[in-house]
Design an enzyme around this catalytic site. Structure first.
Site, PDB file in Angstrom:
ATOM      1  N   CYS A   1      -6.186   2.108   5.634  1.00 33.13           N
ATOM      2  CA  CYS A   1      -6.873   0.881   6.041  1.00 33.13           C
ATOM      3  C   CYS A   1      -6.319   0.453   7.402  1.00 33.13           C
ATOM      4  O   CYS A   1      -5.395   1.079   7.937  1.00 33.13           O
ATOM      5  CB  CYS A   1      -6.666  -0.207   4.988  1.00 33.13           C
ATOM      6  SG  CYS A   1      -4.985  -0.863   4.940  1.00 33.13           S
TER       7      CYS A   1
ATOM      8  N   CYS B   1      -2.489  -0.305   7.286  1.00 30.92           N
ATOM      9  CA  CYS B   1      -1.655   0.903   7.198  1.00 30.92           C
ATOM     10  C   CYS B   1      -1.729   1.714   8.487  1.00 30.92           C
ATOM     11  O   CYS B   1      -0.729   2.284   8.925  1.00 30.92           O
ATOM     12  CB  CYS B   1      -2.064   1.749   6.003  1.00 30.92           C
ATOM     13  SG  CYS B   1      -1.607   0.957   4.449  1.00 30.92           S
TER      14      CYS B   1
ATOM     15  N   GLU C   1       0.885   3.922   1.770  1.00 27.63           N
ATOM     16  CA  GLU C   1       1.366   4.378   3.077  1.00 27.63           C
ATOM     17  C   GLU C   1       2.569   3.562   3.546  1.00 27.63           C
ATOM     18  O   GLU C   1       3.566   4.123   4.020  1.00 27.63           O
ATOM     19  CB  GLU C   1       0.261   4.259   4.147  1.00 27.63           C
ATOM     20  CG  GLU C   1      -0.981   5.064   3.867  1.00 27.63           C
ATOM     21  CD  GLU C   1      -2.056   4.261   3.144  1.00 27.63           C
ATOM     22  OE1 GLU C   1      -1.728   3.553   2.164  1.00 27.63           O
ATOM     23  OE2 GLU C   1      -3.223   4.363   3.547  1.00 27.63           O
TER      24      GLU C   1
ATOM     25  N   HIS D   1       0.847  -1.203   0.000  1.00 23.51           N
ATOM     26  CA  HIS D   1       0.000   0.000   0.000  1.00 23.51           C
ATOM     27  C   HIS D   1       0.879   1.250   0.000  1.00 23.51           C
ATOM     28  O   HIS D   1       2.018   1.223   0.494  1.00 23.51           O
ATOM     29  CB  HIS D   1      -0.914   0.013   1.224  1.00 23.51           C
ATOM     30  CG  HIS D   1      -2.073  -0.941   1.126  1.00 23.51           C
ATOM     31  ND1 HIS D   1      -3.170  -0.889   1.962  1.00 23.51           N
ATOM     32  CD2 HIS D   1      -2.304  -1.966   0.262  1.00 23.51           C
ATOM     33  CE1 HIS D   1      -4.025  -1.846   1.625  1.00 23.51           C
ATOM     34  NE2 HIS D   1      -3.520  -2.517   0.609  1.00 23.51           N
TER      35      HIS D   1
END
Ligand SMILES: [Zn+2]
Length: 163
Positions: free
Chosen positions: A85, A88, A57, A55
């Site tokens: 999410c 993260c 992040e 992801h």
């Protein structure tokens, strides 16, 4: 300060576009230090790297930690185009990052105030300041456009003959 956040968000959106070019959901993120200097950036690389944790992040946090030479990103701010999410948010807590600024809210999976609030959970050892909905229209439009396109591609694929 807010103007600077909008500029960083606009830059994060250009990173998100790079994810889209690689077939991934367009999410981009930057980490800035206490002076507002970008020390890390990332975008979704789940498809490009076949990486379940790829992801934006996580990629941005890793890049910042590498450039600063420490896992502890206390004092830094993460700017990301979509509400983080749960995974993260967990990574953010573990990085000790001080502030999180995000664009679009994610009512389905957001863990920074929508479904959960991992970043401000008093039971955890660290909490971050959270500012959501920065450039909300632009960031959510970028995602909506991509999903619209993706659905169109998929519907064409489902109509393709079985060979
Ligand atoms: Zn995530």
């Amino acid at each position: 300060m807010f103007e600077n956040e909008s500029k960083l968000m606009a830059y994060a959106m250009t990173l998100a576009e790079r994810a889209a070019q690689l077939g991934d959901v367009p999410v981009g993120a930057v980490v800035v230090d206490t002076n507002g200097t970008i020390v890390g950036e990332g975008f979704n690389t789940r498809e490009a790297d076949a990486d379940p944790v790829g992801h934006a992040e996580v990629n941005a946090l890793r890049a910042a930690a590498t450039s600063l030479g420490t896992w502890n990103l206390s004092g830094c701010t993460l700017v990301v185009t979509l509400e983080p999410c749960t995974m993260c948010a967990g990574a953010i807590v573990n990085s000790r990052i001080s502030r999180v600024v995000f664009g679009a809210w994610d009512a389905k999976a957001g863990a920074a105030g929508s479904v959960r609030d991992v970043l401000r959970d008093a039971r955890l050892p660290h909490r971050a300041e959270v500012i959501g909905g920065v450039c909300e229209t632009q960031t959510s439009d970028q995602l909506k456009e991509w999903f619209k396109q993706e659905l169109r591609v998929k519907s064409i694929a489902s109509e393709a003959p079985e060979l």
